[in-house]
Design a protein around this motif. Structure first.
Motif, PDB file in Angstrom:
ATOM      1  N   UNK A 170      11.798 106.811 -50.387  1.00 51.82           N
ATOM      2  CA  UNK A 170      11.695 106.290 -49.022  1.00 51.82           C
ATOM      3  C   UNK A 170      10.299 106.533 -48.446  1.00 51.82           C
ATOM      4  N   UNK A 171       9.815 107.746 -48.619  1.00 48.39           N
ATOM      5  CA  UNK A 171       8.507 108.106 -48.071  1.00 48.39           C
ATOM      6  C   UNK A 171       7.401 107.224 -48.654  1.00 48.39           C
ATOM      7  N   UNK A 172       7.448 107.031 -49.970  1.00 47.10           N
ATOM      8  CA  UNK A 172       6.376 106.251 -50.615  1.00 47.10           C
ATOM      9  C   UNK A 172       6.468 104.762 -50.306  1.00 47.10           C
ATOM     10  N   UNK A 173       7.665 104.254 -50.106  1.00 47.40           N
ATOM     11  CA  UNK A 173       7.810 102.855 -49.684  1.00 47.40           C
ATOM     12  C   UNK A 173       7.235 102.681 -48.283  1.00 47.40           C
ATOM     13  N   UNK A 174       7.523 103.653 -47.417  1.00 44.41           N
ATOM     14  CA  UNK A 174       6.998 103.582 -46.045  1.00 44.41           C
ATOM     15  C   UNK A 174       5.473 103.622 -46.053  1.00 44.41           C
ATOM     16  N   UNK A 175       4.898 104.527 -46.835  1.00 44.19           N
ATOM     17  CA  UNK A 175       3.437 104.636 -46.904  1.00 44.19           C
ATOM     18  C   UNK A 175       2.810 103.376 -47.498  1.00 44.19           C
ATOM     19  N   UNK A 176       3.534 102.727 -48.371  1.00 44.49           N
ATOM     20  CA  UNK A 176       3.043 101.501 -49.007  1.00 44.49           C
ATOM     21  C   UNK A 176       2.826 100.384 -47.974  1.00 44.49           C
ATOM     22  N   UNK A 233      17.874  98.845 -55.639  1.00 42.03           N
ATOM     23  CA  UNK A 233      16.446  99.183 -55.678  1.00 42.03           C
ATOM     24  C   UNK A 233      15.742  98.408 -56.789  1.00 42.03           C
ATOM     25  N   UNK A 234      16.368  98.307 -57.954  1.00 45.82           N
ATOM     26  CA  UNK A 234      15.775  97.607 -59.093  1.00 45.82           C
ATOM     27  C   UNK A 234      15.517  96.129 -58.764  1.00 45.82           C
ATOM     28  N   UNK A 235      16.498  95.491 -58.138  1.00 43.61           N
ATOM     29  CA  UNK A 235      16.339  94.078 -57.769  1.00 43.61           C
ATOM     30  C   UNK A 235      15.209  93.913 -56.755  1.00 43.61           C
ATOM     31  N   UNK A 236      15.146  94.805 -55.785  1.00 41.11           N
ATOM     32  CA  UNK A 236      14.107  94.707 -54.758  1.00 41.11           C
ATOM     33  C   UNK A 236      12.715  94.937 -55.361  1.00 41.11           C
ATOM     34  N   UNK A 237      12.654  95.781 -56.407  1.00 46.52           N
ATOM     35  CA  UNK A 237      11.382  96.013 -57.098  1.00 46.52           C
ATOM     36  C   UNK A 237      10.965  94.761 -57.871  1.00 46.52           C
ATOM     37  N   UNK A 238      11.931  94.143 -58.565  1.00 40.97           N
ATOM     38  CA  UNK A 238      11.628  92.959 -59.368  1.00 40.97           C
ATOM     39  C   UNK A 238      11.053  91.822 -58.524  1.00 40.97           C
ATOM     40  N   UNK A 239      11.573  91.681 -57.296  1.00 41.68           N
ATOM     41  CA  UNK A 239      11.065  90.610 -56.427  1.00 41.68           C
ATOM     42  C   UNK A 239       9.899  91.100 -55.576  1.00 41.68           C
ATOM     43  N   UNK A 279       9.768  93.256 -53.212  1.00 37.66           N
ATOM     44  CA  UNK A 279      10.116  93.396 -51.801  1.00 37.66           C
ATOM     45  C   UNK A 279      10.946  94.680 -51.636  1.00 37.66           C
ATOM     46  N   UNK A 280      10.352  95.860 -51.894  1.00 33.44           N
ATOM     47  CA  UNK A 280      11.134  97.102 -51.847  1.00 33.44           C
ATOM     48  C   UNK A 280      11.764  97.383 -50.492  1.00 33.44           C
ATOM     49  N   UNK A 281      11.226  96.774 -49.430  1.00 34.37           N
ATOM     50  CA  UNK A 281      11.818  96.957 -48.106  1.00 34.37           C
ATOM     51  C   UNK A 281      13.215  96.341 -48.022  1.00 34.37           C
ATOM     52  N   UNK A 282      13.539  95.413 -48.944  1.00 38.02           N
ATOM     53  CA  UNK A 282      14.891  94.845 -48.963  1.00 38.02           C
ATOM     54  C   UNK A 282      15.935  95.929 -49.249  1.00 38.02           C
ATOM     55  N   UNK A 283      15.534  96.902 -50.069  1.00 37.94           N
ATOM     56  CA  UNK A 283      16.448  98.015 -50.355  1.00 37.94           C
ATOM     57  C   UNK A 283      16.785  98.778 -49.070  1.00 37.94           C
ATOM     58  N   UNK A 284      15.778  99.009 -48.237  1.00 44.02           N
ATOM     59  CA  UNK A 284      16.001  99.727 -46.981  1.00 44.02           C
ATOM     60  C   UNK A 284      16.964  98.964 -46.073  1.00 44.02           C
ATOM     61  N   UNK A 285      16.805  97.650 -46.032  1.00 42.96           N
ATOM     62  CA  UNK A 285      17.683  96.829 -45.191  1.00 42.96           C
ATOM     63  C   UNK A 285      19.121  96.871 -45.703  1.00 42.96           C
ATOM     64  N   UNK A 286      19.288  96.814 -47.040  1.00 51.72           N
ATOM     65  CA  UNK A 286      20.638  96.900 -47.616  1.00 51.72           C
ATOM     66  C   UNK A 286      21.274  98.257 -47.312  1.00 51.72           C
ATOM     67  N   UNK A 287      20.460  99.292 -47.347  1.00 49.54           N
ATOM     68  CA  UNK A 287      20.958 100.639 -47.040  1.00 49.54           C
ATOM     69  C   UNK A 287      21.498 100.705 -45.614  1.00 49.54           C
ATOM     70  N   UNK A 288      20.759 100.107 -44.691  1.00 53.42           N
ATOM     71  CA  UNK A 288      21.152 100.135 -43.281  1.00 53.42           C
ATOM     72  C   UNK A 288      22.330  99.224 -42.973  1.00 53.42           C
TER      73      UNK A 288
END
Length: 304
Positions: free
Chosen positions: A120-126, A260-266, A268-277
């Motif tokens: 989470x931290x590294x995605x945010x910093x990205x 997370x894997x799907x969001x990485x492939x596209x 768009x790692x922030x999609x993982x955060x949205x799915x989490x919420x």
């Protein structure tokens, strides 16, 4: 053949109850985890040592989510898979060697939270400062949601196993007993255990806060039956909560990793955060409502 049979029997003895095992774990993580556990046993490693190795791998996985590079992100995901292999192996080694401890239970419970905190931290910093405060709001919301979801999933699994396997086949704890253990030791004498119990105490308090009806039922049953629960009650609770285990499993590692894997492939790692919420919180809310309804109904029936 005899050796293979013994090895097979030993492998199955390291598995959790079939009600709470996930298909992906049974086909992938458990077999590999068993091999790691056998190696750990030969090297005289403790389950906590393997858990610690998993934590290191999980943190490294998060660091590799920072660069906007698909190759590095996929390497990071591979490290996350290896971290979960360790998470499987530590429990299997503990069951093989009967090496159970409160510290081990705490470490096992928080290890995946540490992995994902790094992610989470590294995605945010990205995405900072491009996204401004918005990425931090999204990340903190997802991280807090994740921590609560993981705590609730663990709570529901252990609650089900308590009635299916009995107290010895479950790690279900309550905040009152954990608080008693916490107060019984001094920080000066056992600083690590004292600190661990403090976190675990508040961990169990969060679980109970979300489940007041479940807590009330547990207190009622303890007062009525002590350590010997009625077989009828055990069967009733076990039967009622079994269909919910598949949803509990969704709130654990595997489906998060897939998302997370799907969001990485596209990329768009922030999609993982949205799915989490969104998706995972809806599932957790459903789990809370269903378990509370079950516990409230059973409580009423035993107090008529």
């Amino acid at each position: 053949m005899k050796h293979l049979k013994q090895l097979r029997e030993r492998y199955f003895s390291t598995l959790k109850h079939s009600d709470t095992e996930e298909t992906i774990d049974l086909w992938f993580y458990r077999p590999i985890g068993f091999l790691v556990a056998l190696l750990g046993e030969r090297l005289n490693l403790t389950p906590n040592a393997i858990t610690t190795a998993g934590i290191v791998l999980g943190i490294a996985s998060g660091l590799l989510m920072f660069p906007a590079s698909l190759k590095l992100n996929l390497i990071g995901f591979l490290l996350l898979v290896l971290a979960d292999v360790c998470d499987s192996a530590d429990g299997q080694l503990a069951r093989m060697t009967k090496s159970y401890s409160t510290l081990g239970r705490i470490l096992d419970g928080v290890s995946s939270d540490i992995w994902f905190a790094s992610i989470y931290l590294c995605i945010a910093l990205r995405f900072y400062p491009e996204w401004g405060i918005g990425i931090w709001t999204l990340t903190i919301g997802a991280a807090v949601s994740h921590a609560i979801q993981a705590a609730m999933a663990d709570h529901y699994r252990q609650f089900h196993l308590f009635f299916v396997n009995g107290k010895g086949g479950s790690e279900l704890d309550d905040s009152e007993s954990v608080a008693h253990d916490y107060r019984s030791i001094s920080f000066k004498a056992e600083p690590v255990r004292k600190l661990s119990l403090w976190f675990y105490w508040h961990y169990t308090k969060v679980q109970e806060t979300f489940n007041p009806q479940m807590t009330r039922l547990r207190v009622c049953l303890r007062l009525q039956s002590g350590e010997s629960l009625s077989p009828t009650i055990c069967e009733l609770v076990g039967h009622a909560t079994l269909p919910l285990m598949k949803w509990t499993n969704v709130l654990t590692y595997n489906w998060r990793a897939i998302t997370l894997f799907v969001s990485i492939l596209v990329q768009r790692p922030w999609l993982y955060l949205i799915c989490e919420l969104s998706v995972f919180n809806v599932i957790m809310l459903y789990m809370v409502i269903r378990h509370e309804h079950i516990c409230k109904t059973i409580y009423k029936n035993i107090n008529i």
